[in-house]
Design an enzyme around this catalytic site. Structure first.
Site, PDB file in Angstrom:
ATOM      1  N   ASP A  99     133.603  12.195 -11.289  1.00 49.40           N
ATOM      2  CA  ASP A  99     132.645  11.962 -12.364  1.00 49.40           C
ATOM      3  C   ASP A  99     133.118  12.701 -13.614  1.00 49.40           C
ATOM      4  O   ASP A  99     133.104  13.939 -13.655  1.00 49.40           O
ATOM      5  CB  ASP A  99     131.257  12.449 -11.912  1.00 49.40           C
ATOM      6  N   HIS A 100     133.518  11.926 -14.618  1.00 49.12           N
ATOM      7  CA  HIS A 100     134.108  12.537 -15.816  1.00 49.12           C
ATOM      8  C   HIS A 100     133.065  13.244 -16.678  1.00 49.12           C
ATOM      9  O   HIS A 100     133.431  13.964 -17.626  1.00 49.12           O
ATOM     10  CB  HIS A 100     134.815  11.465 -16.639  1.00 49.12           C
ATOM     11  N   ARG A 101     131.790  13.098 -16.370  1.00 46.49           N
ATOM     12  CA  ARG A 101     130.756  13.800 -17.137  1.00 46.49           C
ATOM     13  C   ARG A 101     130.807  15.298 -16.901  1.00 46.49           C
ATOM     14  O   ARG A 101     130.460  16.090 -17.804  1.00 46.49           O
ATOM     15  CB  ARG A 101     129.363  13.268 -16.772  1.00 46.49           C
TER      16      ARG A 101
ATOM     17  N   ILE B  43     133.542  16.764 -14.714  1.00 43.40           N
ATOM     18  CA  ILE B  43     134.882  17.182 -14.312  1.00 43.40           C
ATOM     19  C   ILE B  43     135.885  16.639 -15.322  1.00 43.40           C
ATOM     20  O   ILE B  43     136.009  15.424 -15.500  1.00 43.40           O
ATOM     21  CB  ILE B  43     135.228  16.673 -12.901  1.00 43.40           C
TER      22      ILE B  43
END
Length: 453
Positions: A425-427, A429
């Protein structure tokens, strides 16, 4: 057939679950000959798992008009992830089904109406006063446990606690088929659990005649060429759940997937050595989980849940193992994986995989993972783009190790390279943290001594 729910569970005194009605019948009624009175009771679909809202009727095991015994399997229902046998809490005659096979009913709706045999332990006041109306809506007592205030979260564990017998539903069914009393058997399994072999041994000890043992439940045969017959088929409950979860994750989670390959020479050698030493199968997933655990401790955002504007880092590592089943993808969960040895992890991977394919796992064993491992290499896969399960932040996909050319100390040779695909999850990490996690994981897989020590 899936795992079962005990009759004691479905007799839990929740006032909305059973509605009694006195029905006077003629003394010469064929099914209830000799009885002056029966109690017709509506059995409402219970919440057999935390948060269950509805279930789909798979198969009625007792038809309308047929006699049913206490604890006899009554109906198979499918929840979001499990197929469950619900037994009858009473003896009597099935008056009517609340839904047909293939239909979905909500928790609290009428599942079945049973004409119960005999009197209830507490009389029902038939007066028309408001007080009696209030009493008639109260929980039914008698064989219902007065101390069971709510359903346990895991049906199988609850059944074992109530009956004092530790045995899987398939073992219980075998005991019923062979006429074996489980309370008289000392289990040889872990923590005293009764196994299939224990039941067979008890059955053979009670007779000099050969005992006909039912075959083990296995996977269906591999079908031939797929049919091109056109038509529309309604999605199963499990497939609808998978679709909902995948859609939710794809809508809400900005995925990033990073790819790499690792030399698995030492990993495969250690796997083979452990299998020889302990004379047991070591699934590659067990070693991968062992390699993942130190990385989760070092980078806790990979073992977390994003809750709106807060990150909840989990104190334990509950690792989900993706299992390919004939009915669809299931994720079985190894609880407290960081407290288990590699051999214990191997045993859990095997047990959960078999249970998932047989649809015999309890609902609590199919949810709540904090990180997921998917071995697509078991199906011949390489790299992939795994979708992060809702409620988690990352998933690791492992492909099949394949011999490829590599350069070692200036010389070209070959080595088994293991494909790795890490989605997160790029939010919460960033790319840098993702690469550091992957680097530590690759180091552990390259030299298993780092996480086996």
């Amino acid at each position: 057939m899936g795992h079962g729910v005990s009759a004691e569970e479905v007799r839990t005194p929740l006032s909305s679950w059973c509605r009694p009605h006195r029905r006077h019948r003629r003394a010469n009624t064929r099914e209830l000959r000799g009885l002056e009175e029966t109690v017709s009771t509506e059995f409402l679909l219970p919440d057999i798992g935390e948060g269950l809202a509805e279930a789909e009727i798979v198969r009625w095991l007792v038809a309308e008009g047929e006699t049913v015994a206490v604890d006899e399997p009554l109906v198979e229902v499918e929840t979001d992830k499990a197929v469950v046998d619900i037994p009858s809490p009473w003896a009597g005659i099935v008056r009517s089904h609340g839904a047909a096979e293939g239909e979905t009913i909500e928790v609290g709706a009428v599942l079945v109406t049973i004409d119960r045999e005999g009197d209830m332990s507490e009389p029902i006041d038939n007066s028309d006063t408001p007080e009696s109306e209030s009493e008639s809506a109260a929980p039914i007592v008698g064989t219902i446990s007065d101390v069971a205030e709510e359903l346990p979260s895991t049906a199988v564990q609850a059944a074992e606690k109530l009956t004092g017998v530790k045995a899987l539903p398939l073992v219980r069914k075998l005991a019923r088929d062979l006429g074996v009393n489980l309370t008289e058997i000392e289990g040889s399994g872990k923590d005293g659990r009764i196994t299939r072999d224990d039941v067979i041994a008890a059955a053979e000890a009670d007779t000099d005649e050969p005992v006909e043992i039912p075959p083990k439940v296995g996977l269906p045969p591999v079908p031939g060429a797929p049919s091109r017959k056109a038509g529309r088929t309604r999605l199963s409950k499990l497939r609808r759940t998978i679709a909902d979860n995948m859609s939710q994750s794809w809508r809400e989670v900005p995925h990033v997937t990073t790819f790499d390959e690792v030399d698995a020479t030492r990993l495969l050698a250690v796997r083979a050595a452990l299998a020889r030493r302990h004379e047991t199968k070591i699934p590659v997933e067990a070693l991968v989980v062992g390699a993942v655990l130190p990385a989760l401790a070092a980078y806790p955002n990979f073992n977390a849940t994003l809750d709106e504007s807060e990150i909840e880092v989990h104190g334990q590592a509950d690792i989900g193992i993706a299992v390919d089943t004939p009915d669809g993808l299931l994720v079985a969960v190894i609880r407290d994986a960081d407290s288990k040895s590699v051999l214990e992890l191997a045993s859990e991977v095997e047990r959960l995989g078999q249970g998932a394919r047989a649809r015999s796992l309890a609902a609590d064993e199919l949810r709540g993972q904090t990180f997921t491992v998917s071995n697509i290499g078991a199906l011949g896969g390489g790299h992939g783009t795994p979708i992060v399960p809702p409620g988690t932040t990352a998933i690791l996909s492992v492909g099949r190790a394949t011999e490829k050319p590599v350069v070692v100390e200036g010389r070209v040779t070959t080595a088994p390279l293991l494909p790795l695909s890490l989605s997160y999850d790029h939010r919460i990490i960033d790319g840098g943290e993702g690469r550091r996690f992957m680097a530590m994981l690759m180091e552990n897989l390259t030299e298993p001594a780092l996480f086996l020590a």
